[in-house]
Write an enzyme that holds these catalytic residues in place. Structure first.
Site: not given
Length: 403
Positions: A69, A241, A257, A355
């Site tokens: 991204e 997020k 992780d 974006h």
């Protein structure tokens, strides 16, 4: 032979016989991948982008981010640049250890006080058994216990030193549980396993002049957006997020992780009784104050970290001597940088324009065209500020007609 018993070349051949087309992969690379996972048939690659100047506690870092991204890397650089203009981030960390849990079933005559008296000796025996961890600065630090009906819950705090420590902690817990299970009033061991409960908390703070974020009005909007995220879970989860976009990208690049951190951060966002934004922004005396705390049980050695040359390359970029605490402080700073960039976009031009501009490269990459044509299409998309798949196809047709 079962599928997992086959060598990776034969697994791939079996898939090919079923009509599946797999990308070419040389034997040496395939063999390395087979050592890292199960039922291996290929590999997945991610681009590594850099944040070129993140200043944390006075030290400048190049930070690798593994993500497909482009806007995540661009946002992290934007936020980090603003932080640097204002002296960088200040981060503190609590690094006592990570938690393990042992649950036992007790008899009716169980006496907690007698049971607790065995803990100091148990810690001593365990640390002697796992002396290599103690040698590296880790070991069992504390045991706490509670009883509910016939169940005995033990919370074990283990310092994993510079490793993530999941496998080591599980081995320690199993060893301790076997010792505890022979206690006269214990009927059976139910389980002994690492807990991903939030631990090793890192807290970052920044103070930004309102001029560095576009003026007082923009700063007020950022503070208002933050306030909404602290009371409205629908906004809060989207805010988080955006934070995890940056966090996960650094975790991927450093072989840590992502799943355990995501789980812990989800719980951390609800620690006050309601799910809310992990970050907080407020305006005081023409200064925008940002804060973020995250549970980051990270490692810089052990597991697959040492076995992966791509991950080791990223540690060279970060600094080969970086500690797990310093890495956590970098990660939480990147999370706040991504958060600031997202809030800035929402407060000004909107999130979608930038974006989609960055996503144009992904759209162009899917075209059935040569490299020259793709570059021409991308230039036209940027020129017209039209970043849709339909526009890309239209420009390609026009370019070929012009030829």
């Amino acid at each position: 032979m079962k599928f997992y018993e086959l060598p990776p070349e034969k697994r791939r051949a079996l898939l090919a016989s079923q009509g599946l087309e797999l990308a070419d992969l040389d034997s040496a690379t395939l063999a390395k991948m087979d050592q890292l996972s199960e039922n291996v048939v290929g590999r997945l690659s991610l681009p590594v982008g850099l944040v070129t100047n993140l200043v944390v506690n006075g030290q400048s870092y190049l930070v690798p981010m593994a993500t497909e991204e482009p806007s995540v890397v661009a946002a992290a650089n934007h936020g980090a640049s603003i932080f640097t203009q204002n002296g960088g981030t200040k981060v503190t960390s609590e690094r006592q250890g990570i938690y393990g849990q042992i649950v036992l079933q007790a008899a009716d005559d169980f006496e907690l006080a007698d049971f607790e008296q065995s803990f100091p000796k148990l810690i001593e025996i365990t640390n002697r058994e796992f002396s290599s961890l103690v040698h590296h600065g880790g070991g069992v630090r504390q045991i706490t216990v509670r009883c509910e009906h016939e169940l005995v819950y033990l919370q074990v705090l283990v310092d994993p030193a510079q490793a993530m420590g999941a496998n080591k902690v599980n081995s320690i817990l199993e060893f301790m549980a076997e010792k505890l299970a022979i206690f006269p009033e214990i009927k059976t061991k139910l389980f002994a396993i690492l807990s991903n409960y939030p631990s090793q908390i890192s807290r970052v703070k920044v103070q930004l002049s309102v001029q560095s974020v576009g003026g007082k009005t923009v700063a007020q909007q950022i503070a208002l957006l933050s306030q909404i995220g602290e009371t409205d879970p629908m906004r809060g989860v989207t805010n988080n997020k955006g934070i995890m976009n940056g966090v996960d990208a650094v975790l991927q690049a450093t072989g840590n992780d992502t799943r355990s951190v995501e789980a812990a951060c989800g719980l951390w966002a609800s620690r006050h009784g309601q799910y809310c934004s992990l970050s907080s922004w407020r305006l005081e005396d023409d200064m925008l104050h940002g804060e973020l705390s995250l549970p980051l049980a990270l490692g810089t050695v052990g597991g697959s970290i040492n076995a992966r040359s791509d991950v080791q390359e990223n540690y060279q970029i970060l600094g080969s001597s970086i500690t797990s605490q310093q890495l956590a402080e970098v990660v939480v700073s990147i999370g706040l940088a991504n958060n600031l960039a997202a809030l800035l976009a929402i407060a000004t031009t909107g999130i979608q324009a930038g974006h989609m501009k960055l996503q144009a490269r992904n759209i162009v990459a899917t075209l059935s065209a040569n490299d020259t044509e793709k570059q021409q299409v991308l230039s036209l998309m940027k020129q017209d500020q039209n970043y849709t798949q339909a526009a890309a196809q239209k420009y390609l047709i026009e370019i070929r007609k012009a030829k």
